[in-house]
Every structure is written in C-alpha cells, then in structure tokens.
Scaffold this motif. Structure first.
Motif, PDB file in Angstrom:
ATOM      1  N   TRP A 117       0.836  -1.206   0.000  1.00 15.80           N
ATOM      2  CA  TRP A 117       0.000   0.000   0.000  1.00 15.80           C
ATOM      3  C   TRP A 117       0.867   1.250   0.000  1.00 15.80           C
ATOM      4  CZ3 TRP A 117      -5.087   0.758  -0.726  1.00 15.80           C
ATOM      5  CH2 TRP A 117      -5.625   2.022  -0.435  1.00 15.80           C
ATOM      6  N   VAL A 118       0.444   2.252  -0.742  1.00 16.51           N
ATOM      7  CA  VAL A 118       1.037   3.591  -0.680  1.00 16.51           C
ATOM      8  C   VAL A 118      -0.115   4.598  -0.645  1.00 16.51           C
ATOM      9  CG1 VAL A 118       3.241   3.076  -1.809  1.00 16.51           C
ATOM     10  CG2 VAL A 118       1.245   3.626  -3.212  1.00 16.51           C
ATOM     11  N   THR A 176       1.825  10.052  -8.854  1.00 14.62           N
ATOM     12  CA  THR A 176       1.358   8.801  -8.270  1.00 14.62           C
ATOM     13  C   THR A 176       2.128   7.622  -8.850  1.00 14.62           C
ATOM     14  OG1 THR A 176      -0.548   7.321  -8.120  1.00 14.62           O
ATOM     15  CG2 THR A 176      -0.486   8.803  -9.997  1.00 14.62           C
ATOM     16  N   LEU A 177       2.254   6.568  -8.053  1.00 18.70           N
ATOM     17  CA  LEU A 177       2.885   5.341  -8.533  1.00 18.70           C
ATOM     18  C   LEU A 177       1.985   4.602  -9.515  1.00 18.70           C
ATOM     19  CD1 LEU A 177       4.473   3.813  -5.294  1.00 18.70           C
ATOM     20  CD2 LEU A 177       5.693   4.755  -7.250  1.00 18.70           C
ATOM     21  N   HIS A 178       0.691   4.813  -9.391  1.00 18.78           N
ATOM     22  CA  HIS A 178      -0.267   4.108 -10.243  1.00 18.78           C
ATOM     23  C   HIS A 178      -0.111   4.562 -11.689  1.00 18.78           C
ATOM     24  CE1 HIS A 178      -4.067   2.508 -11.768  1.00 18.78           C
ATOM     25  NE2 HIS A 178      -4.187   1.835 -10.641  1.00 18.78           N
ATOM     26  N   GLN A 179      -0.117   3.601 -12.603  1.00 18.92           N
ATOM     27  CA  GLN A 179       0.045   3.938 -14.012  1.00 18.92           C
ATOM     28  C   GLN A 179      -1.168   4.686 -14.538  1.00 18.92           C
ATOM     29  OE1 GLN A 179       0.221  -0.251 -15.362  1.00 18.92           O
ATOM     30  NE2 GLN A 179      -1.457   0.250 -16.734  1.00 18.92           N
ATOM     31  N   PRO A 180      -0.984   5.542 -15.558  1.00 18.91           N
ATOM     32  CA  PRO A 180      -2.123   6.260 -16.152  1.00 18.91           C
ATOM     33  C   PRO A 180      -3.003   5.318 -16.958  1.00 18.91           C
ATOM     34  CG  PRO A 180      -0.103   6.715 -17.365  1.00 18.91           C
ATOM     35  CD  PRO A 180       0.306   5.939 -16.144  1.00 18.91           C
ATOM     36  N   ALA A 181      -4.112   5.851 -17.458  1.00 19.39           N
ATOM     37  CA  ALA A 181      -5.054   5.045 -18.243  1.00 19.39           C
ATOM     38  C   ALA A 181      -4.394   4.467 -19.484  1.00 19.39           C
ATOM     39  CB  ALA A 181      -6.252   5.904 -18.632  1.00 19.39           C
TER      40      ALA A 181
END
Length: 235
Positions: A117-118, A176-181
């Motif tokens: 988790w981040v 953010t660490l989350h990749q874009p769409a």
C-alpha cells in the motif's frame, strides 16, 4: 414507465434467465483467455494477470456509484421509490467490487512496487469510494422511517459522487505510482491485443454478474420494501 414497480419487476424476471446464461458463458471464456491463453508481461511476469480482475472491478466500482447517484437524483426529483430501491440494490455489489479492486491492487502493487500500500492519490481516493459505499448503506439503516432513509441516502449519493472524477483523473492531476489510463486515453489504446481481449471479456463477465446480483437483490427488496414503507408513512 419502466421505473414503475410492476413494469420493472416484470422486465427483470424476463431478463434474469438470459443474463445468467450470458454471465456463465463470459466467465468460462474469460477465465480461459485470462489465465490460460494470456501471455506473461515482459516486465511484470505472471503478476500482471491480476489486471484481468483488478481493472474490471475498478471500472464497475466507479460505474455503479455513478448509477446510484443517477437513480438517487431520479428518486428525489420525481419522488420515484423504485429508483431509490434500485440504487440501494446496487450498493452491496459496489462494496464488493471496490473491495476486490483494493485487494487485487495491493497484490499487484506488492509484486511490482514491492509494497502492499502507498498513500497516493489513486489508491486513497479509491479507498474513500469504498467507505462512501459503506456510508450510503449505513444511511439506509439509520432511519426507521424508510421515506426519510431513501431521501437522506439519495442526497448523500448525489453530493459524494464528486469523488468519481477525482478517482478517474487522480493519476493525471497528482504524482502517483499508479500507471495512467491505458484504454480510455488520448492517443488511443496503449495495451496489446493479447491483454485487451481477456480484459474486455472479464469486464463483460463482471457487468453481467452485477446485473444478475442487482436484479436478484431488487426483486428481494421490492416486496418487503412495500410493507415497510407503508408502515413508515403512518408515523
């Protein structure tokens, strides 16, 4: 009008068997193409296959809350109790899909980022969405008077829907660490067909599964709700 108790109940009962068959077919095909025939990602390996349940669950989590907000608006403006019950019937599925999204996202994150988790914008806003579902359901249970319950929950759903675009565009607005769409984006789809086909198939399974559960929950609630609402109107 479709949103009358008799019309929608009749329509639901006719559609339910067909949706069940389609749901099972999509599940069988989806599992085969996602687990057996889908290749490993060249960077992430087998862990990337988590996307085939994580991404559809994320899409459904957002879509269901939008549906709840829309039905809540209809129930308030036109005083339509069927719309309110439909909104309430969809909420438990939204809780499940958002939980699946968070859990599978943590598994995927552990495999790719090295942590479960981040507290970045996408994960935090998605967690907030999960708690909004819980809050919406809690409001329905907080009032003995069902008319007051449906109106309070409807107002909550409409205003809290502001979190939906925050979840969607969080990867573009903040670091953010989350990749874009990878699919709905400028410049077209940025995902290979070998991953896209299983993803779409599992998404169709999730949609039909939601519709089946939604209809079953609605049919269960509509009968008991009539009695409870009649009682609450007396007080």
């Amino acid at each position: 009008m479709l949103l009358s108790p008799t019309s929608f109940t009749c329509f639901s009962k006719k559609a339910l068997p067909w949706l069940m068959v389609i749901c099972v077919l999509f599940f069988i095909v989806g599992i085969l193409v996602a687990v057996v025939f889908s290749p490993e990602d060249y960077k992430q390996g087998e862990i990337a296959k988590v996307m085939h349940i994580h991404v559809p669950a994320a899409w459904l989590s957002l879509a269901i809350y939008c549906l709840i907000a829309l039905l809540s608006f209809i129930s308030l403006v036109w005083n339509n109790s069927v719309a309110a019950i439909l909104a309430y019937s969809a909420a438990p599925a939204g809780v499940v899909f958002s939980a699946i999204c968070l859990i599978t996202g943590s598994i995927w994150g552990k495999g790719t980022w090295g942590t479960w988790w981040v507290w970045d914008a996408r994960l935090t806003s998605m967690l907030i969405l999960f708690f909004l579902y819980i809050g919406y359901l809690a409001l329905w249970s907080s009032f003995f008077n069902k008319v007051r319950a449906e109106k309070s929950a409807a107002v909550f759903a409409i205003f809290s829907a502001i979190n939906i675009p925050i979840v969607k565009f969080s990867v573009n607005l903040w670091s953010t660490l989350h990749q874009p769409a990878s699919i709905i984006r400028r410049g077209g789809i940025a995902i290979d067909k070998s991953f896209l086909l299983p993803l779409i198939t599992m998404f169709m399974f999730c949609i039909t599964f939601f519709l089946v559960v939604w209809i079953l929950h609605f049919l269960f609630l509509i009968n008991s709700y009539k009695i409870k609402r009649e009682i609450s109107l007396r007080y």
